[in-house]
Design an enzyme around this catalytic site. Sequence first.
Site, PDB file in Angstrom:
ATOM      1  NE  ARG A 170      68.233  43.134  49.621  1.00 39.42           N
ATOM      2  CZ  ARG A 170      68.259  42.113  50.475  1.00 39.42           C
ATOM      3  NH1 ARG A 170      69.391  41.627  50.874  1.00 39.42           N
ATOM      4  NH2 ARG A 170      67.145  41.603  50.940  1.00 39.42           N
TER       5      ARG A 170
ATOM      6  CE1 TYR B  53      61.150  40.395  45.310  1.00 34.07           C
ATOM      7  CE2 TYR B  53      62.509  40.579  47.254  1.00 34.07           C
ATOM      8  CZ  TYR B  53      61.336  40.191  46.657  1.00 34.07           C
ATOM      9  OH  TYR B  53      60.349  39.592  47.397  1.00 34.07           O
TER      10      TYR B  53
ATOM     11  NE  ARG C  11      64.223  34.717  51.717  1.00 33.09           N
ATOM     12  CZ  ARG C  11      62.974  35.154  51.881  1.00 33.09           C
ATOM     13  NH1 ARG C  11      61.979  34.582  51.234  1.00 33.09           N
ATOM     14  NH2 ARG C  11      62.728  36.194  52.662  1.00 33.09           N
TER      15      ARG C  11
ATOM     16  CB  VAL D  43      63.510  30.743  58.333  1.00 30.95           C
ATOM     17  CG1 VAL D  43      62.887  29.724  59.288  1.00 30.95           C
ATOM     18  CG2 VAL D  43      63.290  32.143  58.861  1.00 30.95           C
TER      19      VAL D  43
ATOM     20  CG  PHE E 199      69.666  29.861  60.580  1.00 32.32           C
ATOM     21  CD1 PHE E 199      70.748  30.026  59.714  1.00 32.32           C
ATOM     22  CD2 PHE E 199      69.401  30.871  61.506  1.00 32.32           C
ATOM     23  CE1 PHE E 199      71.541  31.169  59.770  1.00 32.32           C
ATOM     24  CE2 PHE E 199      70.191  32.015  61.574  1.00 32.32           C
ATOM     25  CZ  PHE E 199      71.250  32.168  60.700  1.00 32.32           C
TER      26      PHE E 199
ATOM     27  CE  LYS F 165      76.321  42.949  67.824  1.00 30.55           C
ATOM     28  NZ  LYS F 165      77.592  43.664  67.950  1.00 30.55           N
TER      29      LYS F 165
HETATM   30  N1  UDP Z   1      71.132  35.461  56.333  1.00 29.82           N
HETATM   31  C1  UDP Z   1      72.038  34.828  57.189  1.00 29.82           C
HETATM   32  N2  UDP Z   1      72.382  33.547  56.915  1.00 29.82           N
HETATM   33  C2  UDP Z   1      71.872  32.845  55.883  1.00 29.82           C
HETATM   34  C3  UDP Z   1      70.941  33.473  55.021  1.00 29.82           C
HETATM   35  C4  UDP Z   1      70.610  34.785  55.277  1.00 29.82           C
HETATM   36  O1  UDP Z   1      72.512  35.416  58.177  1.00 29.82           O
HETATM   37  O2  UDP Z   1      72.232  31.669  55.720  1.00 29.82           O
HETATM   38  C5  UDP Z   1      70.724  36.838  56.649  1.00 29.82           C
HETATM   39  C6  UDP Z   1      70.734  37.798  55.474  1.00 29.82           C
HETATM   40  O3  UDP Z   1      72.013  38.407  55.380  1.00 29.82           O
HETATM   41  C7  UDP Z   1      69.660  38.786  55.883  1.00 29.82           C
HETATM   42  C8  UDP Z   1      68.697  37.975  56.709  1.00 29.82           C
HETATM   43  O4  UDP Z   1      69.366  36.769  57.024  1.00 29.82           O
HETATM   44  O5  UDP Z   1      70.230  39.767  56.738  1.00 29.82           O
HETATM   45  C9  UDP Z   1      67.410  37.617  55.998  1.00 29.82           C
HETATM   46  O6  UDP Z   1      67.701  37.019  54.746  1.00 29.82           O
HETATM   47  P1  UDP Z   1      66.570  36.392  53.819  1.00 29.82           P
HETATM   48  O7  UDP Z   1      67.209  36.069  52.530  1.00 29.82           O
HETATM   49  O8  UDP Z   1      65.873  35.318  54.550  1.00 29.82           O
HETATM   50  O9  UDP Z   1      65.490  37.543  53.650  1.00 29.82           O
HETATM   51  P2  UDP Z   1      65.504  39.082  53.251  1.00 29.82           P
HETATM   52  O10 UDP Z   1      66.891  39.635  53.352  1.00 29.82           O
HETATM   53  O11 UDP Z   1      64.962  39.102  51.861  1.00 29.82           O
HETATM   54  O12 UDP Z   1      64.589  39.693  54.237  1.00 29.82           O
END
Ligand code: UDP
Length: 327
Positions: free
Chosen positions: A150, A153, A194, A196, A199, A216
């Site tokens: 990461r 970024y 991402r 949201v 899902f 968690k």
């Molecule tokens: N995540 C997840 N399922 C998914 C995509 C992401 O559980 O299908 C988890 C990911 O491991 C992270 C969290 O959701 O812990 C947020 O991920 P996202 O990419 O939305 O944002 P960021 O990590 O940049 O805050």
Amino acid sequence: MMMSKKALSSSIVNYVLGEQRLICLFIGIIVSVSALSIINLSPRTISSASVSLDHVSSTSIPRRITYELVDHGNVNAGMWKGAVGIEEEEFESIDRDHKTNVMGTLNMLGLAKRVGARFLITSTSEVYGDPLQHPQVETYWGNVNPIGVRSCYDEGKRTAETLAMDYHRGLNVEVRIARIFNTYGPRMCIDDGRVVSNFVAQALRKQPLTVYGDGKQTRSFQYVSDLVEGLMRLMEGNHVGPFNLGNPGEFTMLELAKVVQETIDPNAKIEFKPNTEDDPHKRKPDISKAKQLLGWEPTVSLRQGLPRMVDDFRRRIFGDDKLDSGL
Ligand code: UDP
């Protein structure tokens, strides 16, 4: 013998016009201007090219400069290859985040300086890395792995903030820095990965919701209109920042999955998948500074905002215009 003024000026004119000197002078000027325009692009030209963007073809740009035009017409970087000393393929292999955040920011800061523009850095909660302080206050310096997957970024955005502050302190460029936390809403890219958007799209398509790791880990989800309001206040105000712009409502990924089930399909299944490396365990903004100095705080909760996004996703996935949550 003294020459009269008239005789002197007439002999100068005769000299200039004689033996095709004037033509030679014009040819000299044309050759010099052409040569300079090929080998010596001024910084102003570079920045103009950086923003005049979408349709600039690489053939219209001198070879000493490498421009990377990426999707959406963003210019990732314009740089002197000779000065940086990297080859084309090496340049291609640098992560896109890094090019955009570091070189793109540098280009745009140069432009902002020249045209006297106020400059907004849309930074990120990623600058806090996997935070050891919770919730995260702007004064927290973060816990970032500089060489992880990461890092392009995280460190890219940290460098972007540094560059912005350098231009602000050293060159009086008016900058504003926002650290944006996880944001969602209508028109979000459906398959960008991402959580949201994943899902919501999965629940609508009757696919299992993919929870990474044990689910968690936490994030704080901000509705897009709240973010826009915060950015506008930041740009119109007198404070440089950085400001956290996020919704302090904190959810584990399992809790988010539950809200998505309640909103779309109570029977949606959950499937656990391995998590990505260096995934931050917690994220929650402390927004006291934005509240106090920008008079801003989010107004849309996850349970209010999610149905608006679902309507839009439903339309785009199924082409169904009749459904509307009325929100
Ligand atoms: N995540 C997840 N399922 C998914 C995509 C992401 O559980 O299908 C988890 C990911 O491991 C992270 C969290 O959701 O812990 C947020 O991920 P996202 O990419 O939305 O944002 P960021 O990590 O940049 O805050």
